[in-house]
Design a protein around this motif. Structure first.
Motif, short mmCIF file in Angstrom:
data_model
loop_
_atom_site.label_atom_id
_atom_site.label_comp_id
_atom_site.label_asym_id
_atom_site.label_seq_id
_atom_site.Cartn_x
_atom_site.Cartn_y
_atom_site.Cartn_z
N UNK A 70 -63.82 -7.90 -93.23
CA UNK A 70 -64.86 -7.51 -94.18
C UNK A 70 -64.86 -6.00 -94.38
N UNK A 71 -63.86 -5.34 -93.86
CA UNK A 71 -63.70 -3.90 -94.08
C UNK A 71 -62.31 -3.60 -94.58
N UNK A 72 -62.17 -2.53 -95.27
CA UNK A 72 -60.83 -2.10 -95.67
C UNK A 72 -60.20 -1.37 -94.48
N UNK A 73 -58.88 -1.25 -94.54
CA UNK A 73 -58.21 -0.52 -93.47
C UNK A 73 -58.22 0.97 -93.76
N UNK A 74 -58.41 1.29 -95.01
CA UNK A 74 -58.39 2.70 -95.36
C UNK A 74 -59.33 2.92 -96.55
N UNK A 112 -43.70 -10.29 -111.07
CA UNK A 112 -42.74 -11.27 -110.56
C UNK A 112 -43.02 -11.58 -109.09
N UNK A 113 -43.12 -10.55 -108.28
CA UNK A 113 -43.21 -10.81 -106.83
C UNK A 113 -44.64 -10.98 -106.35
N UNK A 114 -45.59 -10.60 -107.17
CA UNK A 114 -47.02 -10.64 -106.81
C UNK A 114 -47.32 -9.76 -105.59
N UNK A 115 -46.55 -8.73 -105.43
CA UNK A 115 -46.85 -7.79 -104.34
C UNK A 115 -47.73 -6.67 -104.85
N UNK A 116 -48.58 -6.19 -103.95
CA UNK A 116 -49.49 -5.11 -104.34
C UNK A 116 -48.95 -3.77 -103.84
N UNK A 117 -48.97 -2.79 -104.74
CA UNK A 117 -48.51 -1.47 -104.36
C UNK A 117 -49.56 -0.48 -104.81
N UNK A 123 -50.19 3.81 -98.11
CA UNK A 123 -50.06 2.60 -97.28
C UNK A 123 -51.11 2.62 -96.20
N UNK A 124 -51.35 1.47 -95.70
CA UNK A 124 -52.24 1.37 -94.54
C UNK A 124 -51.40 1.70 -93.32
N UNK A 125 -51.98 2.57 -92.50
CA UNK A 125 -51.25 2.88 -91.28
C UNK A 125 -51.65 1.87 -90.25
N UNK A 126 -50.66 1.24 -89.67
CA UNK A 126 -51.06 0.12 -88.85
C UNK A 126 -51.38 0.47 -87.43
N UNK A 127 -52.05 -0.42 -86.81
CA UNK A 127 -52.68 -0.15 -85.54
C UNK A 127 -51.59 0.30 -84.61
N UNK A 128 -51.47 0.87 -83.98
CA UNK A 128 -51.05 2.09 -83.63
C UNK A 128 -51.15 2.53 -82.29
#
Lengths: 464, 417, 799
Positions: free
Chosen positions: C399-403, C425-430, C440-445
């Motif tokens: 329920x929260x955004x990562x960034x 085509x790919x339905x990817x979000x950029x 980008x979201x920086x991942x947990x880390x």
């Protein structure tokens, strides 16, 4: 690391007048009355004279500006210090009076001295600005007429709540007063690899003000040199004849030889539009045409806008057109601007307006009516304390008493004037909530026209 | 020493309306003519209209100076005419003024404490209001607190929850007619220990008011701003003081929507302690042009009777008050007329050196003693009663029993070319 | 001349309007999602921003639709224009169709959009009947159009675009012009994008047209706050359209007439008298008529100026300067913020674009969740509301955004604009900024976090999966001492520690546990507020149903509870509640803890009390703060501490623009992150060494240990026109330049200064675990304070 960026800023330096300037007020004291007053006061305090506090009270004068603080006090008032506050009259109505100085109202001409009853005139304002470089600030409210004609028949807008004002004064927030002179492309084009191939033919100036060429009979070498140097210091342009290699100059050219000679000038302004085609072959920078506002100038402006990079629309020194039914420069500008919009070429050409731009407020007003920039004429002469001999309305027919002046002094005075006007332009833009002078051009939605508003407010009142 | 000059000045301004001044006297200008100043002094002295001095119009050549009333005789006696106006027309908690005008904001620092006290005492005695301006709330005003408006302006100097909670009317000053859209600047020298304490700032530190409210960049922000004040002091009446831009009617309706009780429009020709001359003359429209615009618009939106419209910025006489009301206002705010009443000459040197020559706009100790609160209050009350009599007489001869009936009656006006 | 511009000059030209109708600012939201989202998810966000509109106009747009739902083939959806006409007067339909649709287009499908009874929705003005036509230009019509308008040089697709565009212009001129009776207008005419609008709120649109289940990749929604009020038409509501795009706007141009003149020169006359229409038309001119790449288009609208321009690479400066020469005179001035949904042929997918004005005058927040969801809104709480409802239905990971971040308008750093693209085509979000740099979201880390938390075993948590963490958290919540449990859970919320799962997921778990723990305390809600228990140690207040403002608001309840004698209040389920902490008057014994999203003006007027926000703050916090303490365990929005007189503020993250503007007296502030611009403008806080105020700006990110930001201060104005106070900036690399100190100067940092700020840094350490030791450590080495901190003071006044 370490950027060299500096915000554009002009710096003023007190530059007092070279020649005495009459002030607006003349304090007068009735000498017999004063003698009686002193006697009376002295008697009244007689017994208390021993206490120094009372001596101080006895000697204290009504004026807080020091008009009466010379060695002879009220017998020889220091007239130049009078601010017209009337305190002396309030304290001693039988003895003191302050009247309007007739010499003050006689300076300049009918355009420069509309009314002295307000304690200031356009002339005294410009002199103050050239002297101090400051924004004229006073207490209490406006003292002048409800409205006037020309520039005085319009107000500029301010933003309120729905749009915030901007805080541009003292550089608190960024407000740019830069404009470009020359020809802009209608849009950008890119080659197949995405590289930009468009380039506009413009020169940027940091304030929307240039200095116009003055006819010889009102100018002299000192004046010309002061204007030239001040233009360089401000970073703006001046219009000049017979100049070569002047990077800050718009060369005024009457023939092709002059065009050839002006290769290194920032821009060239042709007096004869017929030369445009040939001049274009000789000069690659911004090439414009001087267009006096004579009969048919609107159509002429539309036609010339297709080829010239800029148009310099000139009114007379009182801001009136040269047409048989003369009108004000404001109306001429609105007309030309709107026609150019209709023709779809407004953004491509630069419109410079001149003729009677003598107060800071005239600049944003001229821009709102459609100018990109203005050119100054008699305001420069007044800043340099030239004296008008009669009406100074038609450039070639006006007479002015020219002084020899030190160029350094003259430069400072003009620089001060520009510093003050730059600040005032920013004040008005801040109030409008506009942060680029380029966006003032033709922004008529931010102008209030007195005729229109009066009609709306009073139209249904009997007698209007 | 103060005593000597005080006595001289009092005597002088009492004498001058009778003595007159030479034709070329430097007193006065086109808006405040010599005659209007002398007439105001006379009224402040006697509480009556002068007989031989033009006390109705100035010489500005437009606006109020060209408007007049179509008088007729009616059977109404002047004494029967009511001059009271309500300030709250939208919810509970009424504040009613006995007179259709009140005093505008003048801050401590821009005027002396003595003059502030004069105004507060007069407001209390006359059953009207005065305003702190943006400079804090001196404790000396507390005895008059029901008659003092707390002003919240863009610098929010001296504004705390306590000052908001202690007033009946809270005024948001978005702009001032004399310098529409511009902020204020109090030079370091004028920031004395007392001024600094009031404004909760440091001594000898220049103080700036920003141009906009930085928390309000839109009408929706404005509503939030009003909601905030109502959270701090539920039940407070909210006045929104704005200037007169081209879309002043939109600003007015936006303020109404935001929950304001009073919309106070301040035209370009009003007074100030200091403002750039260019702003006074050129920015925004005169009040005469703004009033009918706002009145018409609020009426067409159907909310005219739910909000009080107050006009200011160049209201010099009782006749200006009447004309403003006939153009569509409910009442007026005055300022310069009050300073004139205590001896101001409209010279405009308020911000120079030591400030005002007779100690109205000053922080100078000696000059500040010239106006004693009781004397000042007396003069103001005299002016008020002269104005009230003039207004009653005018309304009676127009056939109106209440000043509220005059609102928007442009048909009673005539324009004299 | 450009062929399209030339062609448009043949259109009948209307009168050029000089002034627009004012709008007071608005509530806007946009979402882009890799998976299609149903319309209903926009509802909560819009409902929670209702106070940003006034019910006089609402609208939505959706792009990247589902062909099956619309009853057409995938090919028709991709190739046909969806000409969507609003009929204010249903009897106009035959006439509209016979003049502007059937003779010009092949209609592959036409359908009337189903509606609910508007009266039951509480709408006053009947919404227009909407008919959706899936159309292509009839070949013969297109041919003659091309011939007549000399458009042979264009591709056929581009010519057809213009055909559709001009047809709409003519239709609107005939049936909806400001001067005559308003009968019908075109809502939208793009491919695979639809617009709906009405007189009401944005959230009325979805139930009205039964769009709850409509699926789309990109959504935008808008509440309008027009100031004029008597007569309303849905035509004035947002979004407005160009061709392939729909635009919503929050703001008001101060140069409407110049922008209109620019359009008039290109044969375009606005018909709806709002600057939003002008914005949409400008966008279309730049993108479709002139074919500018998005970066240049954004530059043409929001030019990079002053110091930011100077910091651009020389090649960019050359191009940008040319863009400005041509476009600056007609670029919008004043406050504005655009959110655009687009399906432009030159882009790779469905776009959601947010562009801010160069002075950052409107509130805006951008957010990204994983690789799935991008959001833009006026308020963070609206983003969280949308994510919350998605998460509830299992459609969002948390329920929260990562960034979350704010854009810096017209800057060299991000250009003040961000674009979310869902690839067709790919339905990817950029997500990318103006310059095309990917966000980008920086991942947990986690490994990077070098320190322990106070009250939890970091080693154990690092090894926990979500289920284990949940068990752990619920275990804490079940503890006997409920207040201690709340404190412990709050610590887990506020601090950073190594974990297996994304932080956003942990926070969801902690929310759940916290509510459990709070339920064990004396408690009340909107429904039970009248039956308050006797004052005790702490009162938990469920704010969910409290109004966000007004006499019955949560803020007023706080005042009431405080007057009853409560000394500690724990507010939860905050969803944009405003003015928390206002109205208390002088009060020094109260502490308020906020969970969820407290709204604007928190702590404004505070005089002695303490407010802790266990999350982020919104706009206008701590206005006229007099004394007391405000602690924010996240970022804060615009204009924090405006005209503050004193008090203490501690912020873990960043501020948006204009913190501490016009503050006087003695406020003391620690900002661990940075702020966009205009920090401490007109600061008048005396001499900090003699009891005045100051700001410590650490310029770090404390998400994963302590990382220095690219620069401690990116703005061009620091301490502008200030006359008192000081900024202590942590700047060991000496990155802050003289040219940023517009009215300030560097002064020696002395032992006295260190003595002054050290207690505040120690408190900062206690609150956020940002240790003084780490702050003084640069490149692994501990340094002397004067080598790490710099002091900026007012330069002395110019006049």
């Amino acid at each position: 690391m370490g950027s060299t960026y500096r915000m554009f800023r002009l710096r003023a330096e007190e530059t007092p007048p070279l020649f005495p300037q009459p002030g607006p007020f003349l304090p007068k004291v009735s000498k017999p009355g004063l003698a009686r007053l002193i006697l009376k006061e002295a008697l009244g305090y007689n017994r208390k004279l021993l206490g120094s506090a009372h001596r101080e009270a006895l000697l204290s004068r009504p004026c807080i500006y020091g008009v009466f603080s010379g060695p002879f006090g009220g017998f020889s008032p220091r007239v130049e210090k009078c601010t017209g506050c009337m305190r002396c009259v309030q304290e001693h109505p039988e003895v003191c009076s302050v009247v309007r100085n007739p010499a003050f109202a006689e300076q300049g001409d009918s355009y420069w001295t509309p009314t002295a009853a307000t304690g200031s005139t356009p002339l005294s304002t410009v002199l103050y600005e050239a002297h101090t470089g400051k924004v004229p600030v006073r207490g209490m409210g406006y003292k002048g007429a409800f409205r006037g004609e020309g520039w005085d028949a319009m107000w500029t807008d301010m933003s309120e709540i729905v749009r915030p004002t901007r805080d541009g004064v003292y550089g608190r927030e960024y407000i740019s007063t830069s404009v470009d002179i020359g020809r802009r492309a209608s849009h950008l084009e890119f080659d197949a690899s995405g590289d930009l191939i468009t380039s506009s033919r413009t020169v940027e100036i940091p304030i929307p003000i240039i200095f116009d060429a003055l006819p010889e009979q009102v100018s002299n070498a000192d004046i010309t040199e002061s204007i030239r140097t001040a233009a360089g210091n401000v970073g703006t342009l001046f219009v000049g004849r017979y100049v070569q290699k002047e990077a800050r100059c718009i060369a005024l050219a009457g023939d092709l030889d002059s065009v050839r000679a002006a290769q290194r000038c920032a821009a060239i302004e042709l007096e004869d539009a017929a030369l445009l085609q040939e001049a274009r072959k000789l000069f690659s920078g911004p090439l414009g045409v001087r267009l006096p506002t004579k009969e048919g100038f609107v159509e002429r402006a539309v036609e010339l806008s297709r080829t010239a990079d800029f148009l310099h629309l000139c009114a007379d020194y009182h801001g009136r057109t040269f047409e048989s039914t003369e009108r004000h420069l404001k109306d001429a500008l609105l007309d030309v601007h709107q026609r150019l919009v209709q023709e779809g070429i407004r953004n491509e050409v630069t419109l410079i307006a001149s003729g009677g731009i003598i107060l800071a407020e005239h600049i944003p007003k001229a821009l709102l009516c459609g100018a990109d920039a203005v050119a100054l004429d008699t305001a420069l002469l007044v800043a340099l304390q030239a004296r008008f001999l009669g009406e100074c309305r038609f450039p070639e027919r006006s007479a002015i008493q020219r002084h020899r002046i030190p160029v350094e002094w003259g430069t400072r005075r003009i620089l001060n004037l520009m510093t003050s006007w730059h600040h005032q332009l920013i004040e008005m833009m801040s109030a409008m909530g506009v942060r680029e002078a380029r966006r003032l051009r033709g922004n008529v939605g931010r102008a209030l026209f007195a005729d229109e508003l009066e009609r709306e407010a009073f139209g249904d009142i009997q007698g209007y | 020493m103060a005593e000597k000059h005080r006595a001289h000045i009092r005597r002088g301004i009492e004498l001058l309306p009778q003595l007159g001044l030479p034709q070329d006297s430097a007193l006065g200008d086109l808006r405040w003519t010599k005659e209007l100043i002398l007439a105001t002094w006379w009224q402040a002295l006697t509480g009556k209209s002068p007989e031989n001095i033009e006390h109705r119009i100035g010489a500005s050549g437009g606006g109020f100076d060209r408007l007049d009333f179509k008088l007729s005789s009616s059977g109404i006696a002047a004494e029967q005419v009511s001059l009271s106006i309500p300030l709250n027309r939208r919810d509970s908690g009424q504040v009613t003024l006995s007179l259709p005008w009140y005093g505008g904001g003048m801050s401590l620092g821009s005027v002396s404490l003595n003059f502030m006290l004069s105004r507060a005492m007069a407001a209390k005695a006359a059953g009207t209001l005065t305003s702190t301006g943006e400079g804090g709330y001196p404790s000396e005003l507390l005895p008059y607190k029901d008659h003092v408006i707390t002003q919240v302006a863009t610098g929010m100097f001296g504004v705390s929850e306590e000052t908001i909670q202690s007033c009946r009317v809270m005024e948001f000053k978005y702009a001032q007619g004399a310098k529409p859209g511009l902020g204020g600047h109090l030079l370091a020298d004028k920031v004395t220990a007392e001024v600094a304490r009031m404004r909760e700032s440091a001594e000898k530190t220049s103080l700036y008011s920003p141009f906009p409210f930085h928390s309000v960049y839109s009408v929706e922000d404005h509503k939030k701003h009003v909601d905030w004040v109502k959270t701090v002091h539920p039940g407070v009446l909210v006045s929104v003081k704005v200037s007169t831009p081209i879309d002043v009617e939109m600003v007015a309706i936006g303020s109404y929507d935001a929950g304001a009780h009073i919309i106070h429009i301040d035209g370009g020709y009003g007074g100030t302690g200091a403002a750039p001359e260019i702003a006074k003359k050129n920015i925004a429209m005169p009040i005469e042009l703004a009033i009918p615009r706002v009145h018409r618009y609020l009426s067409s939106e159907g909310v005219r009777d739910k909000v009080t419209l107050i006009a200011s910025g160049g209201i010099r006489t009782a006749y200006d008050v009447a004309k403003a009301i006939a153009l569509g206002a409910d009442g007026c705010v005055i300022g310069t007329a009050e300073t004139i009443a205590v001896g101001c000459t409209h010279c405009g040197n308020c911000e120079r050196g030591r400030g005002c020559q007779i100690g109205i706009c000053t922080t100078d100790e000696l000059l500040g003693q010239f106006i004693q609160p009781e004397w000042g209050a007396r003069r103001l009350l005299n002016l008020y009663s002269s104005w009230a009599a003039q207004l009653r007489e005018l309304l009676a001869s127009l056939g109106l029993k209440s000043v509220q009936e005059l609102r928007g009656r442009k048909d009673l006006l005539v324009y004299r070319r | 001349m450009n062929p399209l511009t030339a062609a448009r000059r043949l259109l009948p030209q209307g009168a050029v309007p000089q002034r627009s109708e004012d709008e007071g600012g608005c509530g806007v939201i946009g979402a882009a999602s890799a998976k299609q989202l149903e319309g209903k998810y926009l509802l909560t966000a819009l409902r929670q921003m209702k106070n940003r509109g006034n019910g006089k106009g609402g609208g939505i747009a959706a792009a990247g639709l589902d062909a099956r739902q619309l009853g057409v083939s995938a090919r028709v959806l991709e190739e046909d224009y969806i000409l969507q006409v609003a009929y204010l007067d249903p009897s106009a339909r035959d006439e509209v169709e016979s003049r502007f649709i059937t003779p010009r287009f092949r209609v592959d499908k036409g359908r009337e959009v189903a509606m609910r009874d508007y009266r039951k929705l509480g709408l006053e003005v009947p919404p227009p009947k909407v008919v959706q036509y899936f159309v292509r230009a009839l070949p013969a019509e297109l041919e003659s159009f091309i011939a007549k308008h000399h458009l042979a040089a264009l591709t056929r697709d581009a010519a057809e675009d213009e055909f559709v565009y001009q047809n709409t212009y003519l239709l609107n001129s005939a049936f909806y012009s400001s001067l005559q009776e308003k009968r019908a207008f075109v809502l939208s005419h793009a491919k695979n994008l639809v617009v709906f609008k009405l007189v009401g709120y944005g959230d009325d649109v979805i139930p009205c047209y039964k769009l709850e289940n409509l699926r789309a990749h990109v959504w935008i929604g808008h509440h309008r706050y027009p100031t004029k009020g008597a007569v309303w038409h849905p035509g004035g509501a947002h979004p407005f359209i160009g061709l392939h795009d729909a635009l919503v706007h929050n703001g008001d141009f101060s140069n409407y007439s110049s922008t209109v003149a620019y359009l008039a020169e290109r044969g375009i006359t606005p018909l709806f008298l709002t600057d939003t229409e002008v914005a949409a038309l400008l966008f279309d001119v730049l993108r479709r008529t002139y074919g500018y790449p998005l970066e240049y288009l954004i530059e043409a609208l929001a030019p990079t100026t002053e110091r930011d321009f100077h910091l651009l690479p020389p090649e960019k400066q050359r191009i940008y300067r040319e863009i400005q020469t041509v476009h600056l005179p007609s670029s919008p001035d004043g406050p504005w913020f655009f959110i655009i949904a687009a399906n432009a042929p030159q882009s790779s997918g469905y776009e959601l674009i947010g562009i801010t004005d160069t002075s950052m005058l409107r509130p805006q927040v951008f957010a990204l969740q994983g690789k799935e969801l991008g959001l833009i809104a006026s308020e963070r709480q609206a983003i969280d509301a949308m994510l919350g409802s998605l998460h509830e239905d299992g459609k969002a990971a948390s329920s929260r955004a990562d960034r979350y971040w704010n854009a810096r308008g017209g800057s060299h750093t991000d250009g003040g604009a961000f674009v979310f693209t869902v690839d067709r085509a790919t339905r990817e979000l950029r997500c990318a900024d103006k310059f095309g740099r990917e966000i980008k979201v920086q991942h947990p880390d986690s490994a990077a976090i070098p320190y322990d938390i106070h009250n939890a075993d970091s080693g154990r948590i690092a090894a926990m999966d979500l289920a284990a963490f949940r068990k752990h958290a619920l275990g804490i919540a079940a503890g006997k001492d409920k207040l201690a449990a709340v404190e412990a859970l709050t610590g887990l919320m506020n601090l950073r520690y190594p974990s297996k799962e994304p932080r956003s997921a942990l926070l969801d778990v902690l929310d759940e546990a916290l509510v459990k723990a709070l339920s064990g305390l004396p408690r009340c809600s909107w429904a039970t507020q009248r039956k308050l228990p006797k004052p005790g140690e702490a009162l938990a207040v469920d704010c969910q149903d409290f109004p966000v403002e007004g006499p019955e608001s949560a803020a007023r309840f706080v005042v009431k509870a405080s007057r009853m004698g409560w000394k500690r209040l724990l507010l939860y389920h905050l969803r944009g509640h405003r003015f928390i902490g206002s109205g208390l008057g002088p009060e020094s014994a109260l502490r308020v803890d906020c969970y969820g999203n407290p709204g604007d003006y928190l702590g404004s007027g505070l005089d002695g009390a303490e407010v802790h926000v266990h999350g982020a703050g919104q706009d206008q916090l701590c206005q006229i703060l007099k004394s007391g303490k405000v602690v924010i365990h996240g970022d804060v929005g615009q204009t924090m501490g405006y005209a503050a007189k004193g008090g203490e503020i501690f912020i873990r993250g960043n501020c948006a623009g204009r913190p501490l503007i016009n503050a006087v007296g003695k406020p003391r502030v620690v900002i661990n992150g940075t702020c966009l611009d205009y920090l401490a403008e007109s600061f008048m806080a005396g001499d900090p060494l003699k009891g005045g105020g100051f700001v410590v700006l650490n310029g770090i990110s404390a998400e994963r240990g302590i990382e220095e930001l690219e620069t401690p201060y990116p703005g061009g104005n620091l301490l502008s026109l200030a006359s008192g106070g000081a900024i202590y900036v942590r700047d060991p690399q000496r990155k802050v330049e003289e040219s940023q100190l517009n009215g300030g100067k560097f002064a020696p940092f002395t032992a006295e200064d260190w003595k002054l700020i050290l207690p505040y840094l120690q408190e900062n350490e206690r609150l956020f675990d940002i240790t003084v030791g780490l702050l003084l450590t640069v490149d692994g080495e501990k340094r002397a304070p004067e080598d790490v901190y710099r002091k900026v003071v007012p330069a002395g006044m110019r006049h």
